[in-house]
Design a protein around this motif. Structure first.
Motif, short mmCIF file in Angstrom:
data_model
loop_
_atom_site.label_atom_id
_atom_site.label_comp_id
_atom_site.label_asym_id
_atom_site.label_seq_id
_atom_site.Cartn_x
_atom_site.Cartn_y
_atom_site.Cartn_z
N VAL B 78 0.83 -1.20 0.00
CA VAL B 78 0.00 0.00 0.00
C VAL B 78 0.88 1.26 0.00
CG1 VAL B 78 -1.74 1.25 1.30
CG2 VAL B 78 -1.81 -1.21 1.21
N THR B 79 2.06 1.12 0.59
CA THR B 79 2.96 2.26 0.67
C THR B 79 3.27 2.84 -0.71
OG1 THR B 79 3.98 0.99 2.40
CG2 THR B 79 5.09 3.01 1.78
N SER B 80 3.34 1.97 -1.71
CA SER B 80 3.71 2.47 -3.03
C SER B 80 2.65 3.44 -3.54
CB SER B 80 3.91 1.31 -4.02
OG SER B 80 2.68 0.80 -4.43
N VAL B 81 1.38 3.17 -3.21
CA VAL B 81 0.33 4.10 -3.64
C VAL B 81 0.46 5.42 -2.89
CG1 VAL B 81 -2.15 4.46 -3.80
CG2 VAL B 81 -1.22 2.19 -4.18
N SER B 82 0.64 5.35 -1.58
CA SER B 82 0.68 6.62 -0.84
C SER B 82 1.91 7.45 -1.20
CB SER B 82 0.59 6.37 0.67
OG SER B 82 1.53 5.43 1.08
N CYS B 84 3.38 7.43 -4.15
CA CYS B 84 3.15 7.97 -5.49
C CYS B 84 2.17 9.15 -5.45
CB CYS B 84 2.62 6.87 -6.41
SG CYS B 84 2.39 7.42 -8.09
N VAL B 85 1.11 9.01 -4.65
CA VAL B 85 0.15 10.12 -4.52
C VAL B 85 0.87 11.36 -4.02
CG1 VAL B 85 -1.82 10.94 -3.18
CG2 VAL B 85 -1.89 8.69 -4.23
N ASP B 86 1.71 11.19 -3.02
CA ASP B 86 2.48 12.31 -2.49
C ASP B 86 3.33 12.98 -3.57
OD1 ASP B 86 1.79 12.76 0.05
OD2 ASP B 86 3.58 11.92 0.98
N ALA B 167 6.58 4.75 -10.29
CA ALA B 167 5.29 4.80 -10.98
C ALA B 167 4.97 6.21 -11.45
CB ALA B 167 4.19 4.29 -10.05
N LYS B 168 4.32 6.27 -12.62
CA LYS B 168 3.98 7.59 -13.18
C LYS B 168 2.72 8.14 -12.55
CE LYS B 168 6.78 7.73 -17.09
NZ LYS B 168 7.55 6.63 -16.55
N ASN B 169 1.82 7.26 -12.12
CA ASN B 169 0.58 7.71 -11.50
C ASN B 169 0.12 6.68 -10.48
OD1 ASN B 169 -0.70 5.60 -13.02
ND2 ASN B 169 -0.64 6.97 -14.78
N PRO B 170 -0.82 7.06 -9.60
CA PRO B 170 -1.24 6.13 -8.54
C PRO B 170 -1.77 4.81 -9.08
CG PRO B 170 -2.03 8.34 -8.07
CD PRO B 170 -1.43 8.39 -9.45
N GLU B 171 -2.38 4.80 -10.28
CA GLU B 171 -2.88 3.54 -10.83
C GLU B 171 -1.71 2.59 -11.05
OE1 GLU B 171 -3.90 6.53 -12.15
OE2 GLU B 171 -5.77 6.42 -11.02
N ASN B 175 -0.55 -1.19 -9.36
CA ASN B 175 -0.44 -2.40 -10.18
C ASN B 175 0.85 -3.16 -9.95
OD1 ASN B 175 -2.91 -2.12 -11.30
ND2 ASN B 175 -2.18 -1.00 -13.10
N SER B 176 2.00 -2.44 -9.98
CA SER B 176 3.27 -3.16 -9.91
C SER B 176 3.42 -4.01 -8.65
CB SER B 176 4.45 -2.19 -10.09
OG SER B 176 4.28 -1.04 -9.34
N PRO B 177 2.89 -3.57 -7.49
CA PRO B 177 3.05 -4.43 -6.30
C PRO B 177 2.28 -5.74 -6.39
CG PRO B 177 2.52 -2.18 -5.68
CD PRO B 177 2.29 -2.28 -7.15
N LEU B 178 1.32 -5.83 -7.33
CA LEU B 178 0.57 -7.09 -7.45
C LEU B 178 1.51 -8.26 -7.67
CD1 LEU B 178 -2.54 -6.09 -9.60
CD2 LEU B 178 -2.45 -6.65 -7.17
N LEU B 179 2.61 -8.00 -8.42
CA LEU B 179 3.61 -9.04 -8.66
C LEU B 179 4.12 -9.59 -7.34
CD1 LEU B 179 5.82 -7.62 -11.55
CD2 LEU B 179 4.55 -9.77 -11.51
N VAL B 180 4.48 -8.68 -6.44
CA VAL B 180 5.02 -9.11 -5.15
C VAL B 180 3.95 -9.84 -4.35
CG1 VAL B 180 6.01 -8.31 -2.98
CG2 VAL B 180 6.67 -7.21 -5.13
N GLN B 181 2.71 -9.32 -4.41
CA GLN B 181 1.64 -9.96 -3.65
C GLN B 181 1.33 -11.36 -4.17
OE1 GLN B 181 -0.97 -6.65 -4.23
NE2 GLN B 181 -0.89 -6.05 -2.09
N PHE B 182 1.60 -11.58 -5.45
CA PHE B 182 1.30 -12.86 -6.08
C PHE B 182 2.39 -13.91 -5.80
CE2 PHE B 182 0.93 -15.68 -9.82
CZ PHE B 182 -0.38 -16.10 -9.62
N LEU B 183 3.61 -13.42 -5.56
CA LEU B 183 4.75 -14.32 -5.41
C LEU B 183 4.57 -15.46 -4.40
CD1 LEU B 183 8.17 -12.44 -5.68
CD2 LEU B 183 7.20 -14.17 -7.17
N PRO B 184 3.97 -15.20 -3.21
CA PRO B 184 3.85 -16.30 -2.26
C PRO B 184 3.09 -17.51 -2.82
CG PRO B 184 3.39 -14.23 -1.17
CD PRO B 184 3.53 -13.92 -2.63
N PHE B 185 2.14 -17.27 -3.76
CA PHE B 185 1.41 -18.40 -4.37
C PHE B 185 2.38 -19.33 -5.10
CE2 PHE B 185 -2.11 -15.39 -4.06
CZ PHE B 185 -3.09 -16.20 -3.53
N LEU B 186 3.38 -18.73 -5.74
CA LEU B 186 4.39 -19.53 -6.45
C LEU B 186 5.54 -19.89 -5.52
CD1 LEU B 186 4.51 -17.78 -9.94
CD2 LEU B 186 3.24 -19.82 -9.23
N GLY B 187 5.24 -19.97 -4.23
CA GLY B 187 6.22 -20.43 -3.25
C GLY B 187 5.54 -21.51 -2.44
#
Lengths: 318, 255
Positions: B78-82, B84-86, B167-171, B175-187
Motif C-alpha cells: 500500500v505504501t507504493s500508492v501513498s 506515489c500520490v504524495d 510509478a507515473k501515476n497512482p494507478e 499495479n506493480s506491487p501485485l507481482l510481489v503480492q502474487f509471489l507467495p502463491f508460487l512459493g
C-alpha cells in the motif's frame, strides 16, 4: 543565519536552463532589492515557473551565478532554504489534513515547539479569515481558501524572501483582492516578494519593479510606469456606419490607423473620461456620427506585442 | 537528530492519513482474512489431503504461516500508492524547499506503513487462531517470528517506496506491487513446491518468500528450519539495502 547588510535579496547572473534540447532560460540576469516586490511577467511557457523552481532550490540550473539572501544557491542550498518560503502554482497543502493540522505540521518542521506552533497556526488562521475552516479537511476548501492556507503555510516559518508563483491564477476577483492585500501587508513587514504573474494589472498593483520574460530572456525591466510607457496599446476604437463618416473622422482626428473593411478607426488614448469627452467633442464639432465606441487599455498582450515586435504591433500608433 | 524529529512529524502525518482514509488499510486487512477463509474453509479439505494431512484442521497449520506472510506483503505494498500520490502533489515540492531532512518524507512513510502492517498482520494471526490455528511455538519462537516478520516488513516497505517513486501515476503504483503480492502463491505458502511442475518448482524453491515461509513454519509449527533462517535474513537485508539506496536516489533525482 546570514544577515548581511547588502541590499540585494536575490542576485541572478547568466542563468541558463534547458530541458533536453528545449532551452527554457537563456542567460537570465536580475537583481531584487530587499523589502520590495519584484514581479516576473510573462506568458505561459516563458520560463517563469522554471525560474522560481531554480531560485527556490527545487531544480538545478545548467549555468549561472545565483545568490539568494546572501547564500550561494549551488554551494549552500540549505542556507537558501532557511531564508525562503514558496507558494507554488499548484496548491501545496495536504488535503487529508485539516487547515490547522497543515499549519501545525509546518510549525513542527520549522521547530517552533508545541505551544508556539499552535499559537502561530491559530494566529495565521485568524489573520487569513480561516479560523472557522481550520477545523475542516483542506480537500473541502474552495480555490481561494486553499491558496490562502498555502500562503499561511509558507509564512509560518517567518521567511525573509517569499516566492509566489502565479498566486492569483484561477481565483475569483474578490479572492484576488484579498490576496493582494495580504501581499502588501507582508512587504510592509519587511519581507521581499518575488512574484510571477500573467496579469499586467497584478504587477501594476503590487510590484516595485517588473521584468518581462519572453523566450527565456528578459525583454524589459523597470517600474510598472516605465513598462507601460513602452506599451503603445492604449487606444479608443471608433466604428462608423459608412466610409464617408470614416473619411471625415480620419481627417478630423488626423489618425492613420484605419480599417476600411471594418469601418473602424484607432485613436491613441489613455481611455480617461477627459480624453473621451474631448474626442467626442471634436467629432461633434464636425457633426460626425459614431456607431460604436470601445476603450482598450494596455494589457499584457500589448506589452508582448510591443516588446517582441510582432506584426500586430505595427497597427498601433507610435 | 533533525532527521528523527522531521521523520516523526512525517510519521504523524501518515498515521493521520491512514485514519482519515481507512479504505486502503481495511482492504489490506480484509484480503488475507478472505484468503484464510477461502483456503481453509472452502478448499481446506481437498488441499489438506494433497498436502498430506487428513483434514482441514491440519491444513490450517500448513497454510496459516503462508497467509500471515501474505498479510505482510499486501500491507507493505500500500505504501507504493501513498508515496506515489504524495509525489504527484504539490506538497512534496513544498517539503523540498524547506530546511528539513530530505529523507524524512520517505522514512515517515516507511515507519507509518510498518506500524499499520504489523497491526494488520496481528489481526490476521488472531483470525487464524480463532479458526483453529494452533502452534507449538515457545515465547522465544514467537519473538523470532515477530522479528522475522518485522525484517520482512521493513524490506518490502522500502521496495514499495521504490515502486511508488518509479510509478507515473497512482494507478501504476497500485499495479506493480501485485507481482510481489502474487509471489507467495508460487512459493510454499499454499502448497509445497514439491507438488508443482518442474520449472515452477525450481522457481518456488529459490524465490525469497519460500525460505521466509519455511522459517516461519519452523518457528510456529516446529518443522525443521535449517539453512532457511539465514537465507531469509539475507534476502530481507539484501532487498532492504538495495531498495533503500534506490529509493533515496530516485527521491533526490525526481523532478
Amino acid at each position: 543565519m546570514t544577515n548581511s547588510v547588502e541590499q540585494t535579496a536575490i542576485h541572478v547572473a547568466g542563468l541558463r536552463k534547458a530541458f533536453g534540447d528545449k532551452v527554457v532560460l537563456d542567460g537570465l540576469d536580475l537583481d531584487v532589492r530587499r523589502g520590495t516586490v519584484f514581479s516576473l511577467l510573462g506568458p505561459n511557457g516563458a520560463g517563469k515557473t522554471t525560474t522560481v523552481q531554480i531560485l527556490s532550490t527545487l531544480i538545478g540550473a545548467d549555468a549561472g551565478d545565483v545568490r539568494v539572501a546572501g547564500c550561494d544557491l549551488a554551494r549552500d542550498p540549505e542556507g537558501v532554504r532557511r531564508a525562503i518560503g514558496v507558494t507554488g502554482q499548484y496548491s501545496a497543502v495536504d488535503g487529508l489534513l485539516t487547515g490547522r493540522e497543515n499549519l501545525i505540521m509546518m510549525a513542527d518542521l520549522h521547530r517552533l515547539g508545541r505551544a508556539a506552533g499552535r499559537r502561530a497556526a491559530d494566529e495565521l488562521l485568524e489573520r487569513f479569515d480561516l479560523a472557522e475552516a481550520g477545523r475542516k479537511q483542506a480537500a473541502a476548501y474552495s480555490g481561494g481558501m486553499r491558496r490562502k492556507l498555502d500562503l499561511a503555510m509558507t509564512l509560518i516559518g517567518g521567511p525573509r524572501i517569499i516566492f509566489l508563483d502565479e498566486p492569483t491564477t484561477g481565483l475569483d476577483p474578490r479572492s484576488r483582492r484579498t490576496m493582494w492585500g495580504i501581499i502588501r501587508e507582508l512587504v510592509r513587514g519587511g519581507v521581499t516578494v518575488f512574484l510571477t504573474t500573467q496579469y499586467l494589472d497584478e504587477a501594476d498593483q503590487l510590484a516595485d519593479r517588473v521584468a518581462v520574460l519572453d523566450g527565456g530572456r528578459l525583454v524589459a525591466d523597470g517600474t510598472p510606469d516605465e513598462l507601460k510607457r513602452l506599451v503603445p496599446g492604449g487606444h479608443v476604437r471608433l466604428r462608423f456606419a459608412d466610409l464617408a463618416s470614416l473619411d471625415a473622422a480620419a481627417r478630423a482626428l488626423g489618425t492613420r490607423t484605419r480599417d476600411d473593411e471594418a469601418l473602424t478607426l484607432q485613436v491613441p488614448s489613455d481611455g480617461g473620461v477627459r480624453a473621451l469627452r474631448e474626442l467626442l467633442g471634436r467629432l461633434d464639432a464636425h457633426s460626425i456620427e459614431v456607431d460604436e465606441l470601445s476603450v482598450h487599455t494596455p494589457d499584457l498582450d500589448d506589452v508582448f506585442l510591443a516588446l517582441t515586435g510582432r506584426p500586430e504591433n505595427e497597427a498601433a500608433p507610435a | 537528530m533533525n532527521a528523527l524529529h522531521d521523520s516523526a512529524t512525517m510519521l504523524r502525518r501518515n498515521l493521520r492519513h491512514a485514519l482519515r482514509y481507512p479504505a486502503l488499510t481495511i482492504a489490506t486487512i480484509a484480503t488475507p482474512i478472505l484468503m484464510l477463509l477461502l483456503f481453509v474453509g472452502v478448499f481446506g479439505n481437498a488441499l489438506g489431503t494433497g498436502v498430506g494431512g487428513p483434514s482441514k484442521d491440519d491444513y490450517i497449520g500448513y497454510v496459516a504461516p503462508g497467509i500471515i506472510l501474505m498479510a505482510v506483503a499486501s500491507g507493505c505494498m500500500v505504501t507504493s500508492v501513498s508515496v506515489c500520490v504524495d509525489m504527484t502533489e504539490g506538497i512534496v515540492s513544498r517539503f523540498r524547499t524547506m530546511p528539513i531532512a530530505r529523507s524524512s518524507l520517505l522514512t515517515g512513510h516507511v515507519a507509518g506503513s510498518m506500524i499499520q502492517t504489523l497491526l494488520s498482520t496481528f489481526a490476521v494471526v488472531l483470525v487464524a487462531v480463532a479458526m483453529g490455528f494452533r502452534t507449538n511455538g515457545t515465547v522465544l519462537d514467537w519473538l523470532g517470528a515477530i522479528g522475522l516478520l518485522t525484517m520482512l516488513t521493513f524490506a518490502l516497505t522500502w521496495l514499495a517506496v521504490v515502486m511508488g517513486l518509479v510509478a507515473k501515476n497512482p494507478e501504476g503504483a497500485s499495479n506493480s506491487p501485485l507481482l510481489v503480492q502474487f509471489l507467495p502463491f508460487l512459493g510454499s505458502a499454499i502448497v509445497p513446491p514439491e507438488s508443482m511442475p518442474a520449472g515452477v518448482r525450481w522457481f518456488a524453491e529459490y524465490q525469497p518468500f519460500t525460505p521466509v515461509i519455511e522459517t516461519l513454519r519452523g518457528l510456529l509449527m516446529g518443522t525443521p528450519v535449517g539453512r532457511d533462517a539465514w537465507i531469509s535474513v539475507a534476502w530481507c537485508a539484501g532487498i532492504a539495502v538495495v531498495s533503500y539506496v534506490l529509493a533515496k536516489r530516485l527521491f533526490n533525482r525526481a523532478r
